[in-house]
Structures are given as C-alpha cells and as structure tokens.
Design a protein around this motif. Structure first.
Motif, PDB file in Angstrom:
ATOM      1  N   VAL A  62      -2.511   2.719 -16.913  1.00 43.90           N
ATOM      2  CA  VAL A  62      -2.302   3.892 -16.062  1.00 43.90           C
ATOM      3  C   VAL A  62      -1.449   3.506 -14.861  1.00 43.90           C
ATOM      4  N   LYS A  63      -0.737   4.508 -14.351  1.00 46.94           N
ATOM      5  CA  LYS A  63       0.085   4.319 -13.160  1.00 46.94           C
ATOM      6  C   LYS A  63      -0.241   5.455 -12.183  1.00 46.94           C
ATOM      7  N   TYR A  64      -0.592   5.082 -10.979  1.00 48.98           N
ATOM      8  CA  TYR A  64      -0.915   6.016  -9.900  1.00 48.98           C
ATOM      9  C   TYR A  64       0.313   6.109  -8.999  1.00 48.98           C
ATOM     10  N   LYS A  65       0.815   7.332  -8.805  1.00 47.84           N
ATOM     11  CA  LYS A  65       1.982   7.548  -7.963  1.00 47.84           C
ATOM     12  C   LYS A  65       1.629   8.575  -6.890  1.00 47.84           C
ATOM     13  N   VAL A  66       2.135   8.350  -5.667  1.00 47.49           N
ATOM     14  CA  VAL A  66       1.902   9.280  -4.573  1.00 47.49           C
ATOM     15  C   VAL A  66       3.021   9.108  -3.546  1.00 47.49           C
ATOM     16  N   ALA A  67       3.420  10.213  -2.917  1.00 48.58           N
ATOM     17  CA  ALA A  67       4.384  10.167  -1.824  1.00 48.58           C
ATOM     18  C   ALA A  67       3.604  10.268  -0.518  1.00 48.58           C
ATOM     19  N   LEU A  68       3.946   9.401   0.452  1.00 49.88           N
ATOM     20  CA  LEU A  68       3.222   9.328   1.722  1.00 49.88           C
ATOM     21  C   LEU A  68       4.179   9.307   2.903  1.00 49.88           C
ATOM     22  N   LYS A  69       3.690   9.800   4.029  1.00 45.73           N
ATOM     23  CA  LYS A  69       4.354   9.601   5.316  1.00 45.73           C
ATOM     24  C   LYS A  69       3.292   9.704   6.390  1.00 45.73           C
ATOM     25  N   GLY A  70       3.562   9.119   7.547  1.00 44.53           N
ATOM     26  CA  GLY A  70       2.596   9.203   8.634  1.00 44.53           C
ATOM     27  C   GLY A  70       2.641   7.976   9.509  1.00 44.53           C
ATOM     28  N   GLU A  71       1.486   7.659  10.054  1.00 47.33           N
ATOM     29  CA  GLU A  71       1.379   6.507  10.942  1.00 47.33           C
ATOM     30  C   GLU A  71       0.254   5.608  10.465  1.00 47.33           C
ATOM     31  N   GLY A  72       0.325   4.343  10.817  1.00 47.73           N
ATOM     32  CA  GLY A  72      -0.733   3.409  10.462  1.00 47.73           C
ATOM     33  C   GLY A  72      -0.461   2.686   9.160  1.00 47.73           C
ATOM     34  N   LYS A  73      -1.449   1.901   8.756  1.00 47.98           N
ATOM     35  CA  LYS A  73      -1.363   1.110   7.527  1.00 47.98           C
ATOM     36  C   LYS A  73      -2.451   1.565   6.566  1.00 47.98           C
ATOM     37  N   VAL A  74      -2.065   1.720   5.302  1.00 46.93           N
ATOM     38  CA  VAL A  74      -2.988   2.168   4.263  1.00 46.93           C
ATOM     39  C   VAL A  74      -2.779   1.303   3.024  1.00 46.93           C
ATOM     40  N   TYR A  75      -3.625   1.511   2.035  1.00 48.18           N
ATOM     41  CA  TYR A  75      -3.428   0.914   0.720  1.00 48.18           C
ATOM     42  C   TYR A  75      -3.825   1.921  -0.338  1.00 48.18           C
ATOM     43  N   LEU A  76      -3.285   1.757  -1.536  1.00 44.37           N
ATOM     44  CA  LEU A  76      -3.654   2.570  -2.696  1.00 44.37           C
ATOM     45  C   LEU A  76      -4.742   1.822  -3.449  1.00 44.37           C
ATOM     46  N   LYS A  77      -5.625   2.573  -4.077  1.00 44.46           N
ATOM     47  CA  LYS A  77      -6.694   1.934  -4.853  1.00 44.46           C
ATOM     48  C   LYS A  77      -7.004   2.790  -6.073  1.00 44.46           C
ATOM     49  N   ILE A  78      -7.223   2.123  -7.199  1.00 35.91           N
ATOM     50  CA  ILE A  78      -7.717   2.753  -8.425  1.00 35.91           C
ATOM     51  C   ILE A  78      -9.068   2.118  -8.708  1.00 35.91           C
ATOM     52  N   GLU A  79     -10.083   2.948  -8.885  1.00 32.94           N
ATOM     53  CA  GLU A  79     -11.424   2.453  -9.174  1.00 32.94           C
ATOM     54  C   GLU A  79     -11.878   3.026 -10.511  1.00 32.94           C
ATOM     55  N   SER A 100      -3.588  -1.978  -3.928  1.00 29.75           N
ATOM     56  CA  SER A 100      -2.217  -2.346  -3.584  1.00 29.75           C
ATOM     57  C   SER A 100      -2.194  -3.252  -2.354  1.00 29.75           C
ATOM     58  N   GLU A 101      -1.025  -3.775  -2.072  1.00 31.10           N
ATOM     59  CA  GLU A 101      -0.802  -4.461  -0.807  1.00 31.10           C
ATOM     60  C   GLU A 101      -0.841  -3.421   0.310  1.00 31.10           C
ATOM     61  N   GLU A 102      -0.980  -3.883   1.513  1.00 31.30           N
ATOM     62  CA  GLU A 102      -0.987  -2.997   2.672  1.00 31.30           C
ATOM     63  C   GLU A 102       0.377  -2.303   2.797  1.00 31.30           C
ATOM     64  N   ILE A 103       0.352  -1.010   3.098  1.00 26.12           N
ATOM     65  CA  ILE A 103       1.559  -0.197   3.225  1.00 26.12           C
ATOM     66  C   ILE A 103       1.677   0.282   4.670  1.00 26.12           C
ATOM     67  N   GLN A 104       2.803   0.011   5.312  1.00 29.74           N
ATOM     68  CA  GLN A 104       3.072   0.545   6.653  1.00 29.74           C
ATOM     69  C   GLN A 104       3.746   1.903   6.474  1.00 29.74           C
ATOM     70  N   LEU A 105       3.076   2.965   6.916  1.00 22.55           N
ATOM     71  CA  LEU A 105       3.636   4.300   6.766  1.00 22.55           C
ATOM     72  C   LEU A 105       4.756   4.533   7.771  1.00 22.55           C
ATOM     73  N   THR A 106       5.673   5.431   7.413  1.00 18.27           N
ATOM     74  CA  THR A 106       6.785   5.810   8.286  1.00 18.27           C
ATOM     75  C   THR A 106       6.822   7.330   8.396  1.00 18.27           C
ATOM     76  N   ASP A 107       7.728   7.839   9.211  1.00 19.52           N
ATOM     77  CA  ASP A 107       7.818   9.291   9.377  1.00 19.52           C
ATOM     78  C   ASP A 107       8.688   9.953   8.308  1.00 19.52           C
ATOM     79  N   GLU A 108       9.127   9.188   7.312  1.00 17.30           N
ATOM     80  CA  GLU A 108       9.887   9.711   6.171  1.00 17.30           C
ATOM     81  C   GLU A 108       9.041   9.604   4.907  1.00 17.30           C
ATOM     82  N   TRP A 109       9.175  10.586   3.996  1.00 26.88           N
ATOM     83  CA  TRP A 109       8.464  10.526   2.726  1.00 26.88           C
ATOM     84  C   TRP A 109       8.937   9.319   1.927  1.00 26.88           C
ATOM     85  N   LYS A 110       7.986   8.603   1.354  1.00 31.87           N
ATOM     86  CA  LYS A 110       8.303   7.482   0.475  1.00 31.87           C
ATOM     87  C   LYS A 110       7.291   7.467  -0.663  1.00 31.87           C
TER      88      LYS A 110
END
Length: 151
Positions: free
Chosen positions: A71-88, A102-112
């Motif tokens: 399986v592959k989990y895909k999501v578009a994110l933007k914002g502030e702070g650091k997050v990670y993706l997780k599949i349980e 996932s590794e830690e993700i630094q969010l930005t003000d642009e969609w990624k």
C-alpha cells in the motif's frame, strides 16, 4: 383505482431506489482528530489545530479494506511545524500488527505531496493512516488529497 395504486407503489419504489443511489454517491470520507480539531474547509481541504499537550497530535483516517499487501499512503500538506506520516495495521480483533512511520517532515506554507509505502501482513487487516506532530507543539496545518493506494 388500480391505476392510482400502481402509480403510488411505482412512485414509492422510485423514491427508495433514488435515495439509496444518491446516498451511495455522497459517501463522506471521515477524518478524526488525535489531540486536535479537524475542520473541513472548501474544495476537500481540511484544517488541523493541535493542542500541543503531547507529541503525536494530528488526524487519523481509516481507508477501505486493502486489496494488496503493498500500500501507498499519499497526502498533500502545508502549514507550520514538523509532522510525520504513519500507517498502522491491526487485525480483525484490533490487535496491533505493524507500524510504518515516515521521517520527520518540516511543513511549509506551500502545498507539497508526501508518500509513505508499507507492506502489510494480511488483506484482512485494518489500516489507519495518520499525520501527527513529531514533538509537543501547538500548531495548525492543512491537508488534502488523502489516498491509500493498493499497488
């Protein structure tokens, strides 16, 4: 009189069938807050506001049953702070089987767009997918285009 009864029965059947078809088309995808509030915005975008009380705040979504062990989990994110993706992965009884993070993700003000792949133990498993904060932080982030693909 028979004609009126026939029209009444036909109308009732039409209304019931039409309602069930319409209900199937408007199935709503649900996202639940984990120590956070999730608000739906316009255009299938969502806002997540965490409380900052602990690490691991964000949202969770339970997709439909997997049809492949890859399986592959895909999501578009933007914002502030650091997050990670997780599949349980859990079994039918709710027993924990596996977690992929996932590794830690630094969010930005642009969609990624971000992806996380996992190999699951069984097609009978239930999956939960998350976006969670990586530390105690009160933050706001946005997400859209959540997909869990069977590959």
């Amino acid at each position: 009189m028979r004609k009126i009864q026939f029209i009444g029965v036909f109308s009732l059947i039409f209304l019931l069938i039409g309602h069930s078809v319409l209900a199937a088309e408007t199935k709503k995808v649900e996202f639940f807050g984990v120590g956070a509030t999730v608000t739906e915005l316009a255009n299938q975008e969502f806002k997540v506001e965490t409380t900052g009380e602990k690490e691991g705040e964000g949202f969770v979504h339970t997709p439909s049953a997997p049809t492949s062990i890859n399986v592959k989990y895909k999501v578009a994110l933007k914002g502030e702070g650091k997050v990670y993706l997780k599949i349980e992965e859990t079994d039918a009884r709710g027993t924990f089987l596996n977690e992929v993070k996932s590794e830690e993700i630094q969010l930005t003000d642009e969609w990624k767009e971000y992806e996380l792949e996992a190999k699951i133990a069984s097609l009978q498993s239930q999956l939960d997918v998350f976006v969670l904060t990586s530390s105690k932080q009160e933050t706001t982030f946005f997400f859209k285009n959540v997909e869990v693909l069977n590959e």
